[in-house]
Write an enzyme that holds these catalytic residues in place. Structure first.
Site, PDB file in Angstrom:
ATOM      1  CB  CYS A   6      -0.943  -0.007   1.193  1.00 59.17           C
ATOM      2  SG  CYS A   6      -2.204  -1.309   1.079  1.00 59.17           S
ATOM      3  CB  SER A  34      -7.111   9.704  -1.748  1.00 55.34           C
ATOM      4  OG  SER A  34      -7.255   8.354  -2.123  1.00 55.34           O
TER       5      SER A  34
END
Length: 553
Positions: free
Chosen positions: A119, A468
């Site tokens: 991630c 994001s």
């Protein structure tokens, strides 16, 4: 072997005694010692399966007659850290990850490293460490999550964040949001769209540091376990042939990564991270180069949040080899670059055609003739800003609107959810940059709230912080210089007109220079938001987003 420094010779008898304390036989100690750098933890959905990946990697190392020894790094879940104090620490974790790997690998004289990230900051942090250490290295990610299903449509985490805005606007009930919440993230893995985690795992493959399939094979597929075993076997070949990151992460390899970045519409965070990795690799990459690559790269693929496809669809369409194969039809790929397969990019993508042209468009019929990201410049962003233009509605490609200024993410979210933002507004969120945040928070909550309320085709957002990879709409981040460093964004006031031209790569504050000079005289630098601990030190050391937000050298 490098590990001989810790195991050979009369004076290394104490060292060998400690190896024996690990249960290692003389045969195991004599073999190459391979560090398995695992970011497994129980808090990140993309990392909960990495124990299985680690076991498979170790099996592969042993098959190829090496000795694997595992250690761990930290890892932040950006989704869980979002919209509170925790997000200030996310980007900063990248530097700690790189430093901790450097410490462990150097202290224990490993012969090679297998990195197991999945991630956001973990992937670039590990790539930075690989470039810095320049030992034989290979990457095997944990793989992407499968998409969820809600009301007959595929969904991802993006829709849950946007659902908050929909409920606030009366466009969705709380019961419906609860159903969506339960179904959006159905498996382990990195969230299922082309968000930062999947962007970086795909770019790792494009750089040549991961085996084909590293970025796209779903986390829950057994093929992922087989790929991990292959990575474990392959590191032994890299050690034997002394193939190092400096041989792979060359200028041409970074050009390939940027090419994929533009063709596939990666997260805007990929710009920060590629620049940081390149800095460690001694390769010069700047924002102007991104625009040059974008101008010549067709946008071939739109995954969530830019489109309705997800990572599993890209996998079924042929993955990154198929993307490169299609781009190579126009001679856009440096096919002579070496990769961790021991072969060149050209050899890896040979006979790897696109299997589904509804997911990966033909190079002659792209979504657009230029890439999915754009770097914007102008008086409001002298050193640049970044937008995921492939996820921007056509109506917002050119926009002039009045500024609505907020000095924190929290203040902007309150205004959005209380219906204080109207069509045409340009939301400005400042003092959220690398230094001012500190830590340059991702701000998925305000962007999703705007989209959920149906304003993403009418309202722009500008910040010196980050967005994001799950963000869509006219969301412009990384504005540099940042407000805390005295950038022009610090002088914007409510009602000031801001002009955005994504096609022209321009971002301008339409205020008279004399008036700005008066405001400059009155401006006072704010007090640090965090005055103790790691983030205090981070704020003192970090450079501008235009440098990749790396530490001062």
């Amino acid at each position: 072997m490098k590990s001989d420094n810790a195991k050979k010779g009369l004076e290394k008898a104490p060292h060998r005694s400690l190896f024996r304390a690990l249960g290692l036989t003389d045969e195991e100690v004599a073999r190459p010692i391979i560090g398995i750098v695992n970011s497994k933890n129980d808090i990140v959905p993309g990392h909960m399966n990495l124990d299985k990946i680690g076991d498979a990697v170790k099996a592969g190392v042993r098959i190829a007659r090496g000795t694997p020894l595992e250690f761990h790094t930290i890892g932040v879940c950006d989704g869980i850290a979002m919209n509170h104090q925790g997000m200030k620490y996310s980007l900063g974790s990248r530097e700690i990850i790189a430093d901790s790997v450097e410490i462990m690998a150097t202290a224990h004289a490993f012969d090679g490293l297998v990195f197991i990230p999945n991630c956001d900051k973990i992937v670039p942090g590990m790539l930075m460490a690989a470039a810095r250490l320049n030992l034989p290295c290979i990457f095997i990610s944990g793989g992407p999550m499968l998409a969820g299903s809600f009301k007959g449509k595929k969904v991802s985490l993006t829709q849950v964040f946007e659902g908050v805005g929909k409920v606030a606007a009366g466009r969705m009930s709380e019961d419906e949001l609860c159903q969506l919440e339960e179904n959006a993230c159905p498996t382990c893995g990195s969230c299922s769209g082309m968000f930062t985690a999947n962007s970086m795992n795909c770019l790792t493959e494009a750089l040549g540091m991961g085996l084909p399939g590293n970025g796209t094979i779903p986390a829950v597929y057994s093929e992922r376990i087989r790929l991990a075993k292959q990575a474990g076997m392959k590191i032994m070949e890299l050690v034997e042939k002394d193939i190092k990151p400096a041989d792979i992460m060359t200028t041409k390899a970074f050009e390939n990564a940027m090419r994929l970045d533009m063709a596939i519409g990666c997260s805007t965070n990929s710009v920060l991270h590629l620049m940081a990795i390149a800095s460690e690799a001694g390769v010069h990459v700047d924002l102007n180069l991104f625009n040059e690559v974008s101008a010549a790269t067709p946008h071939l693929c739109k995954l969530s949040p830019a489109g309705g496809h997800h990572m599993e669809d890209l996998y079924q369409a042929g993955g990154i080899p198929a993307m490169f194969n299609e781009l190579d039809k126009k001679g856009l790929i440096n096919t002579d670059c070496l990769t961790v397969t021991g072969k060149t990019v050209g050899e890896n993508i040979m006979d790897k055609p696109v299997l589904d042209y509804t997911v990966i468009r033909p190079v002659d019929n792209p979504y657009s003739t230029s890439g999915g990201l754009a770097m914007l410049f102008g008086n409001l962003a002298v050193d640049g800003a970044v937008v995921k233009k492939g996820a921007v509605a056509e109506e917002m490609m050119e926009h002039v609107g009045p500024a609505r200024v907020f000095d924190s993410e929290e203040a902007s979210v309150a205004a959005i959810l209380n219906n204080k933002i109207v069509a045409g507004d340009v939301i400005v969120i400042r003092y959220e940059g690398p230094k001012g945040g500190p830590g340059m928070r991702e701000m998925l909550t305000p962007t999703s709230a705007v989209a959920g309320m149906g304003l993403d085709k009418e309202v722009a957002l500008i910040t010196d912080g980050r967005f994001s990879g799950a963000t869509r709409g006219a969301s412009i981040g990384h504005v540099s210089p940042e407000a805390a460093a005295g950038g022009l964004i610090a002088l914007v006031e409510d009602g000031d007109l801001i002009r955005i031209s994504i096609p022209a790569c321009r971002l301008e504050l339409l205020v008279d220079d004399a008036l700005l000079a008066e405001r400059r005289e009155r401006w006072i630098a704010p007090e640090p938001k965090i005055k103790t601990g790691y983030m205090k030190r981070y704020a003192e050391m970090v450079q501008s987003a235009s440098s990749g937000a790396v530490f001062k050298k």
